[in-house]
Enzyme design. Structure first.
Site, mmCIF file in Angstrom:
data_model
loop_
_atom_site.group_PDB
_atom_site.id
_atom_site.type_symbol
_atom_site.label_atom_id
_atom_site.label_comp_id
_atom_site.label_asym_id
_atom_site.label_seq_id
_atom_site.Cartn_x
_atom_site.Cartn_y
_atom_site.Cartn_z
ATOM 1 N N GLU A 120 -124.260 -12.240 14.130
ATOM 2 C CA GLU A 120 -125.138 -13.319 14.584
ATOM 3 C C GLU A 120 -125.938 -12.872 15.801
ATOM 4 O OE1 GLU A 120 -124.804 -17.973 16.109
ATOM 5 O OE2 GLU A 120 -123.016 -16.927 15.384
ATOM 6 N N GLU B 294 -115.096 -21.163 18.539
ATOM 7 C CA GLU B 294 -115.732 -22.056 17.555
ATOM 8 C C GLU B 294 -115.651 -21.460 16.155
ATOM 9 O OE1 GLU B 294 -119.700 -22.085 15.505
ATOM 10 O OE2 GLU B 294 -120.122 -22.234 17.657
ATOM 11 N N HIS B 295 -115.903 -20.155 16.023
ATOM 12 C CA HIS B 295 -115.801 -19.479 14.718
ATOM 13 C C HIS B 295 -114.358 -19.456 14.217
ATOM 14 C CE1 HIS B 295 -119.692 -17.361 13.706
ATOM 15 N NE2 HIS B 295 -119.978 -17.934 14.865
ATOM 16 N N HIS C 221 -117.888 -19.319 22.042
ATOM 17 C CA HIS C 221 -118.545 -19.215 20.735
ATOM 18 C C HIS C 221 -117.589 -18.613 19.708
ATOM 19 C CE1 HIS C 221 -121.885 -17.185 18.165
ATOM 20 N NE2 HIS C 221 -121.573 -18.367 17.656
#
Length: 1140
Positions: free
Chosen positions: A231, A74-75, A71
């Site tokens: 998040e 991805e950022h 994740h």
């Protein structure tokens, strides 16, 4: 070059994909030399282009000691790329040559006119990149800036075995002159293929570099990890996330499903650093290990020809390294073993929830896409009609919802889940509900798979695919890129996920064998039952009990299962044949040069208005019928509002069994209460639409209010009201904002106080009063003739028989007016004791929505601030994961707003928003004319974006009718008023309405204040954070600095007193000004960003806001706006009117 062309010519191309009947796109599947598979989509009529790339790696590949790394990558992948190749050009040829574009000539001129202040090295670097035919894209937000300038957007998500990146933007760099659809006769040959004319090329050029040369910029690393952390914190109180993670945590510890996949600052930064890990190296290692061309699927959709798209795909994406990685599979690692099966878990949620869930170990069915066996099981077990599990337990008063379905967790692993929403009584009888489920499963297994059931499914899947309409391009590309990771025959890429092709009795029988009493887990969710939760889940803190299902309960289930034929209730049986499957699918197609932009009025009298438009562009056998019973009664008081809502839910509850067959046959209804009346909508295949509509109307008119169902519905609504206070703060803040802008509205706590005193008899007496007097407004739209629209109107009128409502009794939609120079704050404490996030909605009032010029300026301002606000407030200052800026249009209220959810307090957020607006004011003043015109083009492109399907058009018409403005030409009017705007007019507008320095602006802020506080950093942690943050900012500003001096300054600094913030700020200032000897304006900028990152940058205010203490008194002191009125006389919409 010739060799590459020969390779391309020899490449296998698959173009004959199975397509919906109305699909006018062309498709091509190719594989690049590096084994990256590409689906190309040529759509000559699209006004939006898109691309998506799906990488076959996700959270299941996380390192065990760095959960969330997939994740985080991805950022980080979005944060700048090294370089990108462009079309070869002769940069040093004479610019008068016709082969050079304007931008090329500008570069040629710069190479010969070296600015005096440029350093030699920088100058030579520029020329070197020109000579080697490359540009650099190292700026972290260059991609988003480009998309924003072309009416675009992007996003990405990380799943278990997939990371999906996608974008969408305008298909053309030119401004549309109207919303007229392009000619359907456009061909590939007539479309431009020049890269400079295609925004898609520029976006692909940047997008491709994420997978060729990502930088993983050091100075963005910390910020993006904090974004991941934010998040995660946003989801900590969400039961969806909490319960999902609990289910994962209790699975096989040797299966990657058990891991925590979001990640946090602790898992991705703090813990690795303690272990001596260089975290940037780990992200690069993950990327290098798992990102390979042969594991990627690319989809590109554009106006360009397939040949052009293929050429671009190869030019950009053939550079992605191919490591020939094998696909990961987990065939030999079950998600549940005997240690995890036959366990029962009792979980305590944040919300007042009650549910029972049975999860069976199942199989991965991705290779069985022609028969989709699990759909047979989910269709029968999840059915809601007569004879179903749900029908039986609903009649018992035990449930108000049920869902069932199989899912593939990853290649080699599948589960089948049955979830029941329990009532209070159902919670007490969860064991009986479990037994009923197994009785029904046993009943299915007693008989061979029923071919007629599958034939119904085949029929509906074929009809749905045949008449599938277009969806937004980015939704199309993202979904298809994900589907390409599966094993579909490439000719079935479009149809495979949707269409059931055959009845496979053996595959269904095998599927049934997994649903048995020794192969499941049982989960019960409740805040009160059974109590005594003795464990806490590691990542979210969910309290739970996990234990073996008692042997006597297992024995009861097995007995029930094995003796189902003798003991099951007679109410359980297979569903009857579905009479709602459409048979009449003909469409009368009459081509028109330009589709009508407004419906026609075909009836208008003192009792009824009927709007009608026959479909003239989508050509599907579907229709939308919307009915509005205009009456003020539903919203007179909080009590009538609650009674109207109870009435609505009781009608829906009574129609569940009847409407289910229609629902699964593509025909749905909605019944709702509103401030100005009631609405009924029926949408879907038009063949049986009138049948469902008549049943709904009769149920609305003749509702039988049963005491038992009333108590269940009332209790469910009461829980919904209480749960609302525990929702995400950014979901709540808009309700308070609307409450403050309207003359009369009610908050959930007011509604909750009323509901406990309402009885079934109250509803019996109340709802006939709503129906007794109303004005009827109807919209009939789609595959219907005018006569049918009038017949539908007659049906409504004859069924409901309301008395005429005088026009003077109709409600008028108004909003409050904020006076110039006002500055109001409404503060409300959030009720969730564990939530650490505050939320602010900062609204600026500019005037009435019917003022076309003001509306155009707000739209343009929203476009211009979209990327800078997000970049400054979220990316740079890291205020929170949720940051939004944009228009605020509601009834007559026109304004601009910024919303932030953050651990920082609301007063601090106010200051940062003020600071951003002050900075943007300078940015606006210095903006070049071509950039300003680019923003205008972006707004115009957005407003003229074409409708994709019949539902979108119907909803647009209905929203304009529902608003009372009937402004069907709003998009075109917006364009007409945006086009003449000048930069100076925007500067003046900003000075007057938006600037924090303006004495005339009117502001209303809603502050939602968290009750919990985040963990405070220790003095040592604060010093480390200050050094890290300042280093990041200095690198971004390209300032070389040795932070040793700053660290030495901090050694003797005490941060244990009330003046710690001032002391920290003073040392930062001294370091910048004295040690680094920076210029004053640079010091000011860097210091402000550093303080913002550390939570120290509080704006000084000349005067404080007025706090709203008593909302009623505050509203009484404000003026009301004029009411919403039709933009023109409704008579002009009458059929046959020359002005239409």
């Amino acid at each position: 070059m010739g060799e590459r062309l020969n390779q391309r010519d020899a490449r296998e191309r698959i173009e004959d994909l199975e397509r919906p009947a109305l699909d006018d796109r062309s498709y091509r599947v190719v594989t690049l030399p590096n084994r990256l598979e590409v689906l190309l989509i040529h759509d000559p009529n699209t006004d939006k282009a898109s691309a998506a790339l799906d990488v076959n790696v996700g959270s299941f590949s996380d390192a065990e000691d760095m959960p969330g790394i997939a994740h985080a990558v991805e950022h980080l992948l979005f944060m700048g790329t090294e370089k990108v190749s462009v079309e070869p050009k002769s940069w040093l040829q004479d610019p008068r040559s016709s082969s050079l574009g304007a931008n090329d000539a500008r570069c040629w001129a710069l190479s010969r006119n070296k600015p005096e202040h440029d350093a030699d090295s920088a100058y030579l670097l520029t020329i070197r990149y020109n000579w080697t035919n490359t540009f650099q894209y190292p700026k972290e937000n260059a991609y988003n800036q480009y998309l924003n300038a072309h009416s675009g957007h992007s996003n990405a998500y990380t799943a278990s075995t997939s990371t999906n990146y996608y974008f969408e933007l305008a298909a053309s760099s030119s401004t549309p002159t109207s919303s007229k659809a392009p000619s359907p006769n456009a061909t590939q040959e007539t479309l431009p293929t020049a890269k400079d004319d295609s925004p898609l090329w520029g976006a692909l050029d940047r997008f491709g570099q994420f997978f060729v040369a990502p930088l993983f910029l050091e100075d963005t690393l910390d910020r993006e990890l904090k974004a991941v952390d934010s998040e995660n914190k946003k989801n900590l109180q969400s039961d969806t996330w909490r319960l999902h993670q609990l289910n994962k945590a209790l699975s096989n510890p040797n299966h990657p499903y058990c891991h925590f996949s979001t990640g946090s600052y602790k898992t991705l930064h703090d813990d690795p650093i303690v272990r001596g890990v260089k975290i940037r190296d780990e992200f690069i290692k993950f990327y290098s290990t798992h990102y390979s061309a042969n594991q990627m699927k690319l989809v590109i959709l554009g106006r360009e020809s397939l040949d052009t798209l293929e050429e671009w795909a190869e030019e950009i994406f053939s550079k992605v390294p191919n490591k020939d990685l094998p696909q990961k599979r987990w065939d030999d690692v079950p998600v549940y073993t005997k240690n995890e099966l036959m366990m029962q878990t009792f979980a305590r949620p944040v919300f007042e929830l009650r549910s029972l869930e049975l999860t069976f170990l199942y199989r991965d069915e991705e290779d069985l896409y022609e028969s989709h066996p699990s759909r047979y099981l989910s269709h029968l077990i999840g059915h809601e009609g007569p004879g179903s599990i749900f029908g039986y337990i609903k009649a018992k008063g035990w449930a108000n919802g049920l869902g069932a379905g199989g899912s593939s967790l990853c290649p080699g692993t599948g589960i089948f889940t049955i979830n029941v929403k329990l009532t209070e009584d159902g919670l007490k009888h969860y064991k009986e509900v479990t037994q009923v489920i197994f009785q029904y499963i046993a009943m299915i297994r007693e008989q061979p798979p029923q071919q007629w059931v599958v034939e119904e499914q085949i029929r509906m899947s074929e009809v749905d695919f045949r008449f599938k309409q277009k969806s937004p391009p980015s939704r199309t590309t993202s979904a298809l890129a994900r589907e390409m990771q599966k094993t579909y025959n490439r000719k079935m890429l479009l149809s495979g996920p949707a269409v059931i092709r055959k009845f496979d009795a053996e595959a269904i029988s095998q599927a049934m064998t997994f649903l048995r009493p020794d192969n499941f887990r049982l989960n019960v969710v409740s805040q009160i039952f059974p109590g005594g939760w003795d464990q806490k889940e590691k990542w979210y803190g969910t309290e739970y009990i996990n234990e073996r299902i008692p042997e006597d309960f297992v024995a009861e289930i097995k007995h029930t299962f094995e003796n189902s034929a003798k003991e099951r209730p007679k109410e359980l049986h297979f569903p009857h044949k579905n009479e709602f499957i459409p048979n009449r699918l003909e469409v009368e197609k009459k081509e028109v040069e330009v589709p009508l932009k407004a419906p026609k009025l075909i009836r208008m009298d003192e009792s009824v208005r009927t709007w009608y438009k026959k479909d003239d562009q989508f050509w599907v056998p579907k229709a939308n019928v919307h009915i509005y019973l205009r009456t003020p009664i539903p919203h007179v008081t909080a009590r009538t509002t609650v009674m109207s809502a109870l009435y609505r839910n009781l009608v829906s509850d009574a129609l569940v069994e009847y409407s289910y067959d229609a629902d699964i046959s593509g025909l749905v209804y909605e019944f709702n209460n509103h401030t100005a009346g009631l609405s009924i909508s029926v949408e879907g295949y038009n063949d049986k639409l009138h049948v469902l509509l008549e049943k709904v109307l009769v149920q609305v008119r003749d509702l039988e209010v049963r005491e038992d169902r009333f108590e269940i519905v009332r209790e469910h609504m009461s829980r919904s009201f209480r749960n609302w206070d525990f929702g995400q703060p950014f979901h709540q803040v808009g309700t308070f904002s609307r409450y403050l802008k309207s003359e009369k509205s009610f908050l959930t706590d007011e509604l909750l106080r009323e509901i406990e005193n309402i009885t079934a008899q109250d509803i019996r007496l109340f709802y006939p009063q709503i129906l007794s007097q109303a004005y009827i407004e109807v919209l009939a739209h789609g595959n219907l003739h005018k006569e049918e629209a009038l017949q539908i109107t007659d049906l409504v009128e004859k069924t409901m028989k309301p008395k005429r409502l005088p026009p003077s009794h109709l409600g008028i939609q108004r909003t409050l007016i904020l006076p110039p120079g006002s500055n109001y704050v409404y503060e409300r404490q959030l009720k969730d004791p564990a939530n650490v996030n505050h939320c602010i909605e900062y609204s600026l009032y500019v005037g009435n929505t019917m003022d076309r010029d003001l509306r155009a300026k707000v739209l343009l301002l929203s476009q211009m601030t979209d990327e800078p606000a997000f970049n400054q407030l979220r990316t740079i200052e890291q205020l929170g994961y949720v940051v939004f800026s944009g228009t605020a249009f509601a009834d007559t209220w026109a304004g601009y707003r910024i919303l932030i959810q953050s651990e920082k307090d609301c007063d601090y957020l106010e200051g940062r928003i003020d600071h951003f607006l002050n900075s943007f004011e300078k940015m606006l003043q210095e903006m070049k004319e071509d950039e300003f015109e680019g923003h205008k083009r972006a707004v115009i492109n957005k407003r003229l974006e074409k409708l994709k399907n019949l539902e979108q058009e119907g909803n647009r018409f209905w929203n304009h009718i529902f608003s009372d403005a009937y402004d069907f030409s709003q998009a075109d009017e917006d364009v007409l008023h945006v086009e003449p705007l000048t930069k100076q007019s925007l500067v003046d507008f900003f000075h007057h309405y938006i600037s924090p320095k303006s004495p005339t602006r009117a502001k209303l802020s809603v502050h939602l204040v968290a009750r919990a506080k985040p963990k405070e950093a220790t003095p040592a942690e604060r010093k480390t954070q200050a050094v890290t943050s300042l280093s990041t900012i200095l690198k971004a500003e390209k300032i070389d600095a040795d932070t040793a001096k700053l660290e030495s300054r901090f050694e003797a600094l005490s941060l244990d007193n009330a003046k710690a913030d001032d002391a920290l700020g003073a040392e930062l200032l001294a370091y910048l000004a004295e040690d680094l000897e920076l210029e004053g304006d640079v010091v000011e900028k860097v210091l402000d960003e550093a303080k913002a990152a550390l939570g120290l940058a509080r704006e000084k205010r000349v005067s404080g806001p007025v706090r709203i203490e008593d909302v009623h008194v505050w509203k009484a002191g404000l003026q009301m706006s004029t009411g919403v009125r039709p933009v023109k006389d409704l008579g002009e919409f009458m059929e046959g009117n020359a002005k239409l």
